[in-house]
Design an enzyme around this catalytic site. Structure first.
Site, PDB file in Angstrom:
ATOM      1  N   GLY A 144       0.741  -1.237  -0.100  1.00  0.00           N
ATOM      2  CA  GLY A 144       0.076  -0.020  -0.029  1.00  0.00           C
ATOM      3  C   GLY A 144       0.858   1.207  -0.095  1.00  0.00           C
ATOM      4  CE  LYS A 199       5.010   0.947  -5.007  1.00  0.00           C
ATOM      5  NZ  LYS A 199       5.492  -0.605  -4.478  1.00  0.00           N
TER       6      LYS A 199
END
Lengths: 368, 368
Positions: A144, A199
């Site tokens: 996250g 990511k």
């Protein structure tokens, strides 16, 4: 009060000390051989030289050779060791972990074998532990949008703790979560880690946006930047991440929100991956750019090589189509210098509907 | 060569001229009563005073009173009129549109009635057209991450044209799409517009991140910013957008990629919505902030009022649960000054699993 040992006193390993210390826990922070100066400084004055922040007074710092003492009696063990040193961390932890401890790590990435089979780093690490530890120590991961320095500065941070054992995740949550460290849990560790690894790839690509307008000679102060370009790459990254999660047996909904849109946002805000992306966008070859950046470790470039490198094999095996993952394929070609940057826009978002070029439009009737 | 009339010569209406002119089309750009100076300047020298860019020489500029002449014989009509003037645009277009034309608009937003029923602006506009036009002119919308100035500077831009009639979407695509303007189509106009309206809301919220650290006295040059905070809000925005799309009968996959992650990214990069968010984050009341910004039009604040204001009614009607859309509810409370900014972190992402505060952990055994 829980005793926690953290291996690795880099930015993120050390930042995890803050919520733990603020929750009243007993934190033992152990530097790797690369962290010697950081640990010396924390021991002497409490000041963390790379975070540039004072550590909480209750955090006890240890050099690597004092690790056994630091780990003694810990209920929870965390690793802040970089993804590049996952094998090294596994070797250290094989000596330091004890059955019954709960383990959590922050390194993100994937390893591919010759058949294109991809493994998430928590599984890579677990596979290198002795059998008794592998069976008795649940391996978890933190994913996250979490810039270490912001967490260390006690800024609100929302993360996902992922693992296969909900009881272990709950134990970690009750220990780590607090007024500014907001923790959710997911038993989809596969999906969570894939998104975390990818990511970095797409954030590196987003750096191209600034690079190409530098290459084109646009004044750095000119009002109109290249955010549309960056946003398109980030969007395509979300789509490809979701497909990857499905391919490797994760849950598609894991690819929503924090793990993709949120984590790519913070990663695209700065850092090494974006810097190398900028240089590549400006027309530099990868080796050249990497040299200019003093051969810093680049998690994004490594993830592109590992995951992007597995795509041809996955395609040959029929697991994905040739039209799938066009952005990751192109990132791979650029990083490995197989091809110059030439963004395959039309292949994004499942591919554009064919349309006629303007000059053909007026001939439409004649053609039909 | 297609003749296209554009109503509204603000930033986005005018920027659409670039791909059209570069494709060799005949572009007639009509200013509203607010665009008088822009049109005067384009007529005189070709220079667009707010984009700060020279318009293509083939673009012909018209004042509003010349609109009929500008629209005469157009095959495609576009509207760049702001969302706040959608009713005005409908009135103008009721006089100017002709059956058989294809219409496309860029305004984003939603209108709520007293029962909390939300309508997308293309439907609001269509509902105000005379019957014959409503039946014969398909109304379409452009969504996705597209900063007007970047499009005008011919930067790569990926957008979605949404409408209910695929043939009309194909006609628009073959006219607008080109080497730097990359167009996809979607027949889910409901889902596309919801995401486009909501991204302004969540981008406004992302401005709180910078604001709260200003409020806390953090030096603007201090290394650690508040990107984790912003990323968490953007992530929660994606989750709420998807739920909203499902609620209103759109397709959930519309809420992936361009429409949410991408569009929120560019919107969060700057602009009015983020500026007001920053002031609110720093502790200002909305009215005060709006005054400081000279009462500029704020699409994000208006969307929060319209959509956020409908949430209690939608909850009463049992269409959503009380725990749904916690971020949009809080944005509404802050904008309407019902509550001070106090981010409901624990309600994000479906709500955190209950966990015990640290002081209770050691009592766990006693409690059980």
């Amino acid at each position: 009060m829980t005793k926690i040992a953290i291996l690795g006193s880099g930015m993120m390993g050390s930042a995890l000390s803050m919520p733990l210390a603020d929750n009243g826990h007993d934190v033992h922070l152990v530097g790797t051989h690369l962290d010697r100066e950081i640990i010396d400084s924390v021991k002497a004055t409490g000041y963390h030289t790379t975070l540039e922040i004072d550590m909480p007074e209750t955090v006890q710092a240890y050099q690597l050779e004092e690790a056994e003492q630091a780990f003694d009696g810990a209920e929870i063990v965390a690793s802040g060791v970089t993804s590049f040193a996952t094998h090294w961390a596994a070797d250290q932890l094989s000596k330091l972990l004890r059955p019954g401890q709960v383990f959590v790590m922050v390194a993100k990435g994937m390893e591919a074998d010759d058949d294109g089979n991809l493994s998430i780093l928590p599984d890579v690490l677990a596979s290198r532990l002795p059998d008794d530890l592998r069976e008795s120590v649940p391996v978890n991961a933190i994913v996250g949008p979490s810039i270490a320095g912001e967490l260390a500065a006690r800024r609100h941070t929302c993360v996902m703790f992922a693992g296969r054992d909900q009881a272990a995740l709950d134990r970690l949550t009750e220990t780590f979560a607090g007024p500014y460290y907001h923790v959710w849990t997911s038993t989809d560790i596969i999906g969570s880690e894939i998104c975390a690894a990818l990511k970095n790839c797409y954030a590196l690509g987003s750096g191209f946006g600034d690079g190409v307008i530098n290459r084109d000679g646009v004044d750095p102060d000119y009002r109109w930047r290249n955010f549309n370009y960056e946003a398109a790459l980030i969007s395509q990254g979300v789509i490809e991440s979701r497909q990857f999660v499905e391919l490797l047996g994760g849950r598609p909904e894991t690819a929503e929100g924090l793990a993709t849109a949120g984590d790519t946002y913070v990663t695209a805000k700065g850092g090494r991956n974006v810097r190398v992306g900028r240089l590549l966008g400006a027309g530099m070859r990868f080796q050249e750019a990497w040299e200019q950046l003093d051969h810093i470790t680049l998690e994004g470039a490594e993830a592109i090589k590992q995951i992007g490198g597995a795509l041809p094999t996955l395609t040959e095996r029929g697991l994905i189509g040739e039209q799938d993952m066009p952005l990751l394929r192109h990132l791979y070609d650029v990083i490995t210098e197989k091809r110059e940057l030439d963004m395959p826009w039309k292949t994004f978002f499942g591919g554009q509907r064919p349309y006629l070029p303007p000059e053909a439009v007026s001939l439409k009737g004649a053609k039909a």
